[in-house]
Design a protein around this motif. Structure first.
Motif, PDB file in Angstrom:
ATOM      1  N   THR A   1       0.809  -1.213   0.000  1.00  0.00           N
ATOM      2  CA  THR A   1       0.000   0.000   0.000  1.00  0.00           C
ATOM      3  C   THR A   1       0.845   1.267   0.000  1.00  0.00           C
ATOM      4  N   ILE A   2       1.944   1.280   0.736  1.00  0.00           N
ATOM      5  CA  ILE A   2       2.726   2.504   0.898  1.00  0.00           C
ATOM      6  C   ILE A   2       3.885   2.609  -0.069  1.00  0.00           C
ATOM      7  N   SER A   3       4.200   1.544  -0.821  1.00  0.00           N
ATOM      8  CA  SER A   3       5.373   1.574  -1.697  1.00  0.00           C
ATOM      9  C   SER A   3       5.041   0.876  -3.010  1.00  0.00           C
ATOM     10  N   ASN A   4       6.092   0.738  -3.828  1.00  0.00           N
ATOM     11  CA  ASN A   4       5.939   0.072  -5.117  1.00  0.00           C
ATOM     12  C   ASN A   4       6.275  -1.412  -5.061  1.00  0.00           C
ATOM     13  N   ALA A   5       6.543  -1.939  -3.885  1.00  0.00           N
ATOM     14  CA  ALA A   5       6.870  -3.368  -3.756  1.00  0.00           C
ATOM     15  C   ALA A   5       5.600  -4.209  -3.911  1.00  0.00           C
ATOM     16  N   ARG A   6       5.788  -5.434  -4.378  1.00  0.00           N
ATOM     17  CA  ARG A   6       4.668  -6.333  -4.578  1.00  0.00           C
ATOM     18  C   ARG A   6       4.973  -7.711  -3.983  1.00  0.00           C
ATOM     19  N   PRO A   7       5.107  -7.792  -2.653  1.00  0.00           N
ATOM     20  CA  PRO A   7       5.308  -9.111  -2.029  1.00  0.00           C
ATOM     21  C   PRO A   7       4.029  -9.933  -2.081  1.00  0.00           C
ATOM     22  N   ALA A   8       4.192 -11.238  -1.918  1.00  0.00           N
ATOM     23  CA  ALA A   8       3.029 -12.136  -1.942  1.00  0.00           C
ATOM     24  C   ALA A   8       2.159 -11.895  -0.715  1.00  0.00           C
ATOM     25  N   VAL A   9       0.865 -11.970  -0.907  1.00  0.00           N
ATOM     26  CA  VAL A   9      -0.105 -11.754   0.166  1.00  0.00           C
ATOM     27  C   VAL A   9      -1.089 -12.913   0.169  1.00  0.00           C
ATOM     28  N   ALA A  10      -1.338 -13.470   1.357  1.00  0.00           N
ATOM     29  CA  ALA A  10      -2.298 -14.565   1.493  1.00  0.00           C
ATOM     30  C   ALA A  10      -2.894 -14.510   2.897  1.00  0.00           C
ATOM     31  N   SER A  11      -3.928 -15.315   3.108  1.00  0.00           N
ATOM     32  CA  SER A  11      -4.650 -15.290   4.382  1.00  0.00           C
ATOM     33  C   SER A  11      -4.050 -16.219   5.423  1.00  0.00           C
ATOM     34  N   TYR A  12      -2.933 -16.870   5.113  1.00  0.00           N
ATOM     35  CA  TYR A  12      -2.306 -17.778   6.063  1.00  0.00           C
ATOM     36  C   TYR A  12      -0.976 -17.189   6.526  1.00  0.00           C
ATOM     37  N   PRO A  13      -0.482 -17.580   7.704  1.00  0.00           N
ATOM     38  CA  PRO A  13       0.776 -17.010   8.221  1.00  0.00           C
ATOM     39  C   PRO A  13       1.992 -17.497   7.451  1.00  0.00           C
ATOM     40  N   PHE A  14       3.092 -16.782   7.632  1.00  0.00           N
ATOM     41  CA  PHE A  14       4.385 -17.088   7.006  1.00  0.00           C
ATOM     42  C   PHE A  14       4.295 -17.077   5.486  1.00  0.00           C
ATOM     43  N   THR A  15       3.516 -16.153   4.954  1.00  0.00           N
ATOM     44  CA  THR A  15       3.512 -15.973   3.502  1.00  0.00           C
ATOM     45  C   THR A  15       4.854 -15.429   3.027  1.00  0.00           C
ATOM     46  N   THR A  16       5.439 -14.537   3.817  1.00  0.00           N
ATOM     47  CA  THR A  16       6.729 -13.941   3.476  1.00  0.00           C
ATOM     48  C   THR A  16       7.843 -14.755   4.120  1.00  0.00           C
ATOM     49  N   LEU A  17       8.710 -15.308   3.282  1.00  0.00           N
ATOM     50  CA  LEU A  17       9.833 -16.109   3.763  1.00  0.00           C
ATOM     51  C   LEU A  17      11.166 -15.397   3.580  1.00  0.00           C
ATOM     52  N   ASN A  18      11.180 -14.331   2.781  1.00  0.00           N
ATOM     53  CA  ASN A  18      12.387 -13.533   2.575  1.00  0.00           C
ATOM     54  C   ASN A  18      12.019 -12.060   2.678  1.00  0.00           C
ATOM     55  N   PRO A  19      12.929 -11.236   3.163  1.00  0.00           N
ATOM     56  CA  PRO A  19      12.618  -9.805   3.278  1.00  0.00           C
ATOM     57  C   PRO A  19      12.348  -9.172   1.914  1.00  0.00           C
TER      58      PRO A  19
END
Length: 375
Positions: free
Chosen positions: A212-230
């Motif tokens: 929302t605040i930047s141009n990054a597009r990390p993966a988003v999902a409804s379960y935890p640990f969607t992000t595994l790398n910064p």
């Protein structure tokens, strides 16, 4: 005469009083053979003395003499080729770094006192914030733009027959071989370099907020640990300043004891200048999240939890979040900004306050005569 060169005459006879112009392009192959291309353009000037010396030489001999024009007729040591690791601001990850690098070999000398060709330096571009380790020990911290580290040195060049020429031995047959270059095994570790680091428990909405605040597009999902790398997103302001925000993967209780992937996640927070504690306002007692996160950071590295920070209460669009917001502000002593990553509510206030923290860090660096981190 230039046209004749283009046809490839076997012998080149030049009067000693004239100047001939032509462009010679040379390329050395690994087998130490000469590849010659002659073009009909007036670029290179041959002196009269050079023409006289080459009056009865083949074209290849002339090219040998051209390469040594102006060079002293003594054997010298070849410069050591280097393998360097250098910081490049355009490189953002270690994904392009190969597992094995081999330096570029030099070329042996040849007859008529021709020197060998030095091996070229090999540069490996790495992103800002790369740690170089050997056997688990840090040997270099490439944390500033333009930082370089010499990872391996090439060997010294050998000595040709000319080096052993003496009054007693006018035709030496002795020569020494060049030395082997260094061989090292190094580990590269990237610690994310960003101004702000978003810290929170899994499923707090950090990735959604970063989108929302930047141009990054990390993966988003409804379960935890969607992000595994910064992931690093850039906020661009109207005065062309850029603020980097890092989305740190979710931290769990016991992360400072390396539970789960605790160390792998926590190490990326070390280089962040200020922290954003992203809390899920819809959870029961969200202030306990803030207390647990500060405890994990302080247990991992002393002083880490005392860096400038901001509490971001996410999911304010939910009814339970509106109930918990005043309770959260009563329990914590830090500034709290309630936002909704889904609807974008109150995001502008968050971006403006991040700029205040950013300007404060820049002023602190300048007062300490340090070079501030800029993207």
């Amino acid at each position: 005469m230039v046209g004749a060169l283009g046809l490839g005459l076997a012998r080149l006879v030049l009067p000693p009083v004239l100047f001939y112009f032509f462009k010679v392009t040379l390329r050395l192959s690994p087998a130490s053979t000469w590849h010659v291309a002659v073009q009909a353009t007036c670029v290179c000037i041959i002196s009269a003395d050079m023409c006289a010396a080459a009056a009865s030489s083949t074209l290849q001999d002339v090219l040998h003499e051209l390469c040594n024009l102006g060079q002293p007729k003594t054997t010298r040591k070849e410069e050591k080729p280097l393998r360097k690791e250098t910081v490049d601001g355009q490189v953002k990850s270690l994904s392009l770094v190969q597992p094995v690098y081999r330096g570029i070999d030099g070329v042996p000398g040849s007859s008529k006192n021709c020197f060998g060709c030095n091996g070229e330096n090999l540069y490996i571009k790495v992103p800002l914030g790369t740690l170089v380790k050997e056997n688990g020990n840090v040997v270099a911290d490439l944390s500033q733009p333009g930082d370089e580290y010499v990872a391996a040195l090439g060997g010294d060049g050998g000595k040709g027959n000319r080096f052993f020429l003496t009054n007693e031995n006018r035709a030496p047959v002795t020569a020494t071989m060049g030395q082997e270059g260094q061989e090292r095994t190094l580990q590269l570790e990237l610690k994310t370099m960003a101004h702000a680091g978003m810290v929170g428990f899994p499923n707090a909405g950090k990735s959604s907020l970063l989108r929302t605040i930047s141009n990054a597009r990390p993966a988003v999902a409804s379960y935890p640990f969607t992000t595994l790398n910064p992931h690093v997103g850039i906020i661009q302001y109207q005065d062309y300043e850029q603020l980097a925000v890092a989305d740190i993967p979710g931290i769990i209780q016991g992360a400072h004891q390396n539970r789960g992937l605790g160390f792998a996640f926590l190490r990326h927070i070390e280089r962040c200048r200020f922290l954003l504690y992203v809390l899920d306002l819809s959870a029961a007692e969200p202030w306990t999240q803030f207390q647990d996160l500060k405890y994990e950071l302080e247990a991992y590295e002393e002083g880490l939890s005392r860096r400038p920070c901001l509490i971001v209460g996410n999911k304010i669009d939910l009814l339970q979040s509106r109930v918990n917001l005043p309770l959260l502000r009563e329990r914590v002593g830090e500034k709290v900004i309630a936002v909704s990553a889904l609807t974008g509510h109150n995001v502008e206030e968050l971006i403006l306050y991040l700029r205040e923290l950013y300007d404060s860090c820049i002023d602190t660096d300048l007062s300490k005569l340090q070079k501030p981190l800029r993207w």
